[in-house]
Write an enzyme that holds these catalytic residues in place. Structure first.
Site, PDB file in Angstrom:
ATOM      1  N   GLN A   1       1.582  25.990 -32.205  1.00  0.00           N
ATOM      2  CA  GLN A   1       0.361  26.782 -32.007  1.00  0.00           C
ATOM      3  C   GLN A   1       0.591  28.002 -31.121  1.00  0.00           C
ATOM      4  O   GLN A   1      -0.352  28.707 -30.775  1.00  0.00           O
ATOM      5  CB  GLN A   1      -0.768  25.898 -31.467  1.00  0.00           C
ATOM      6  CG  GLN A   1      -0.608  25.421 -30.039  1.00  0.00           C
ATOM      7  CD  GLN A   1      -1.679  24.416 -29.678  1.00  0.00           C
ATOM      8  OE1 GLN A   1      -1.694  23.297 -30.163  1.00  0.00           O
ATOM      9  NE2 GLN A   1      -2.589  24.805 -28.801  1.00  0.00           N
TER      10      GLN A   1
ATOM     11  N   HIS B   1     -10.139  19.289 -17.934  1.00  0.00           N
ATOM     12  CA  HIS B   1      -9.551  18.181 -18.708  1.00  0.00           C
ATOM     13  C   HIS B   1     -10.143  16.844 -18.256  1.00  0.00           C
ATOM     14  O   HIS B   1     -10.456  15.979 -19.080  1.00  0.00           O
ATOM     15  CB  HIS B   1      -8.036  18.134 -18.516  1.00  0.00           C
ATOM     16  CG  HIS B   1      -7.302  19.345 -19.021  1.00  0.00           C
ATOM     17  ND1 HIS B   1      -6.712  20.256 -18.174  1.00  0.00           N
ATOM     18  CD2 HIS B   1      -7.067  19.783 -20.273  1.00  0.00           C
ATOM     19  CE1 HIS B   1      -6.126  21.205 -18.895  1.00  0.00           C
ATOM     20  NE2 HIS B   1      -6.329  20.954 -20.168  1.00  0.00           N
TER      21      HIS B   1
ATOM     22  N   SER C   1      -5.609  26.267 -17.749  1.00  0.00           N
ATOM     23  CA  SER C   1      -4.237  26.147 -17.226  1.00  0.00           C
ATOM     24  C   SER C   1      -3.630  27.532 -17.054  1.00  0.00           C
ATOM     25  O   SER C   1      -2.784  27.753 -16.193  1.00  0.00           O
ATOM     26  CB  SER C   1      -3.383  25.315 -18.180  1.00  0.00           C
ATOM     27  OG  SER C   1      -4.027  24.091 -18.466  1.00  0.00           O
TER      28      SER C   1
ATOM     29  N   LEU D   1     -12.388  27.094 -16.125  1.00  0.00           N
ATOM     30  CA  LEU D   1     -11.075  26.599 -15.719  1.00  0.00           C
ATOM     31  C   LEU D   1     -10.137  26.639 -16.916  1.00  0.00           C
ATOM     32  O   LEU D   1     -10.525  26.334 -18.037  1.00  0.00           O
ATOM     33  CB  LEU D   1     -11.183  25.164 -15.188  1.00  0.00           C
ATOM     34  CG  LEU D   1     -12.061  24.958 -13.951  1.00  0.00           C
ATOM     35  CD1 LEU D   1     -11.920  23.515 -13.452  1.00  0.00           C
ATOM     36  CD2 LEU D   1     -11.697  25.931 -12.834  1.00  0.00           C
TER      37      LEU D   1
HETATM   38  P1  AMP Z   1      -5.492  22.577 -23.299  1.00  0.00           P
HETATM   39  O1  AMP Z   1      -4.689  21.678 -22.434  1.00  0.00           O
HETATM   40  O2  AMP Z   1      -5.764  23.919 -22.727  1.00  0.00           O
HETATM   41  O3  AMP Z   1      -4.972  22.622 -24.723  1.00  0.00           O
HETATM   42  O4  AMP Z   1      -6.930  21.915 -23.409  1.00  0.00           O
HETATM   43  C1  AMP Z   1      -7.069  20.566 -23.768  1.00  0.00           C
HETATM   44  C2  AMP Z   1      -8.531  20.276 -23.944  1.00  0.00           C
HETATM   45  O5  AMP Z   1      -9.219  20.562 -22.730  1.00  0.00           O
HETATM   46  C3  AMP Z   1      -9.194  21.131 -25.039  1.00  0.00           C
HETATM   47  O6  AMP Z   1     -10.120  20.328 -25.757  1.00  0.00           O
HETATM   48  C4  AMP Z   1      -9.898  22.191 -24.232  1.00  0.00           C
HETATM   49  O7  AMP Z   1     -11.021  22.734 -24.891  1.00  0.00           O
HETATM   50  C5  AMP Z   1     -10.323  21.399 -23.010  1.00  0.00           C
HETATM   51  N1  AMP Z   1     -10.583  22.278 -21.864  1.00  0.00           N
HETATM   52  C6  AMP Z   1      -9.743  23.215 -21.351  1.00  0.00           C
HETATM   53  N2  AMP Z   1     -10.350  23.871 -20.329  1.00  0.00           N
HETATM   54  C7  AMP Z   1     -11.592  23.342 -20.218  1.00  0.00           C
HETATM   55  C8  AMP Z   1     -12.701  23.585 -19.355  1.00  0.00           C
HETATM   56  N3  AMP Z   1     -12.664  24.531 -18.402  1.00  0.00           N
HETATM   57  N4  AMP Z   1     -13.820  22.845 -19.521  1.00  0.00           N
HETATM   58  C9  AMP Z   1     -13.881  21.886 -20.485  1.00  0.00           C
HETATM   59  N5  AMP Z   1     -12.869  21.592 -21.324  1.00  0.00           N
HETATM   60  C10 AMP Z   1     -11.732  22.322 -21.194  1.00  0.00           C
END
Ligand code: AMP
Length: 281
Positions: A62, A38, A187, A185
């Site tokens: 979602q 992030h 969550s 990576l």
């Molecule tokens: P999330 O909180 O999982 O919905 O992710 C929020 C944003 O962070 C989205 O645009 C994801 O694609 C991006 N994201 C999550 N994990 C990664 C990662 N390991 N590398 C780059 N971007 C990430």
């Protein structure tokens, strides 16, 4: 510490002031439980923007009925510390009621790109994503919004939606951030036991080898089958899909022939469902 706003009027007020002062504004939507992936999106936004808004919202629409909405990790204080470290100036943390008041009744759906991979494995998931992302883009009115290439299909769908609906925000993708072993990576990696983590760390090794083999042979289908078996042998419970697809329109690639393709995987281990993708050529 970054400023925190929880309602749309307060967000708009800050954005209006920034615009008046001539700032270029970036938006980084997240569901919280932040990690270096992030933060890399914030760094990416700061390349072209002087102010960055991070949003934290675990979007219920979602998540499928039997998915991990309630268990999804949440730690606002830690997230705010990390955003402060990364230099983010504003964090938007709306409540579910703010985003979806009781009379809410609008759908935002993208056809085609949502039929395959995670769209097929998680019915309705991308409708929730396009619904919330279109709201965030309208609320923040940022110049740039950054999304991770880790969720490549999501990025392709958001690009399509923004183009179709003439949203004036520039959508940018940022490369996947991985741990020292190559695991993307996420969550959701927090769900993994130590044993599961060491198995999960082999996923990208199988994926990269398959991508290499496909680039050498031009024919993905059998290589994808072998890689699926390899992932199950590692100890994953199931593989939702492992497919070679066009990088832009996500159509299935059965002969590479110099096309720009990517290899996509979703696989389950323990309580976690991991997704990843790599370039083939
Ligand atoms: P999330 O909180 O999982 O919905 O992710 C929020 C944003 O962070 C989205 O645009 C994801 O694609 C991006 N994201 C999550 N994990 C990664 C990662 N390991 N590398 C780059 N971007 C990430």
């Amino acid at each position: 510490m970054p400023d925190v706003v929880r309602d749309i009027a307060a967000l708009r007020e800050v954005v209006r002031d920034w615009r008046r002062d001539g700032h270029r504004i970036g938006l980084v939507p997240t569901m919280g439980a932040l990690h270096e992936g992030h933060l890399s999106l914030l760094s990416h936004a700061f390349v072209s923007c002087s102010k960055v808004i991070t949003t934290i919202f675990v979007n219920p629409t979602q998540f499928g009925a039997h998915e991990d909405l309630d268990a999804y990790p949440r730690d606002e204080a830690r997230d705010l510390d990390m955003i402060a470290e990364a230099g983010g100036q504003l964090v938007f943390i709306p409540s579910v009621e703010t985003m979806y008041p009781t009379e809410f009744s609008t759908r935002v759906e993208v056809d085609g790109l949502t039929d395959v991979m995670d769209g097929a494995a998680r019915p309705g998931h991308f409708n929730g994503v396009t619904q919330i992302v279109s709201k965030l883009l309208n609320q923040a009115q940022a110049d740039v919004a950054v999304f991770g290439e880790k969720d490549w299909q999501q990025l392709a769908i958001i690009r399509r939606m923004v183009s179709d609906l003439d949203v004036p925000t520039d959508i940018q993708g940022a490369p996947t951030v991985r741990d020292a072993f190559g695991l993307a990576l996420s969550s959701r990696n927090a769900y993994l036991s130590p044993d599961e983590l060491s198995i999960a760390r082999r996923l990208n090794v199988v994926l990269k080898k398959a991508a290499y083999d496909i680039a050498a042979s031009d024919y993905p289908t059998d290589i994808c089958k072998t890689a699926t078996d390899d992932i199950l042998t590692l100890g994953f419970q199931s593989v939702d899909y492992l497919e070679c697809r066009d990088a832009v329109n996500l159509s299935l690639v059965d002969k590479l022939h110099k096309r720009s393709a990517r290899l996509f995987v979703a696989a389950k281990i323990g309580r976690a469902r991991l997704i990843d993708n790599v370039a083939v050529n």
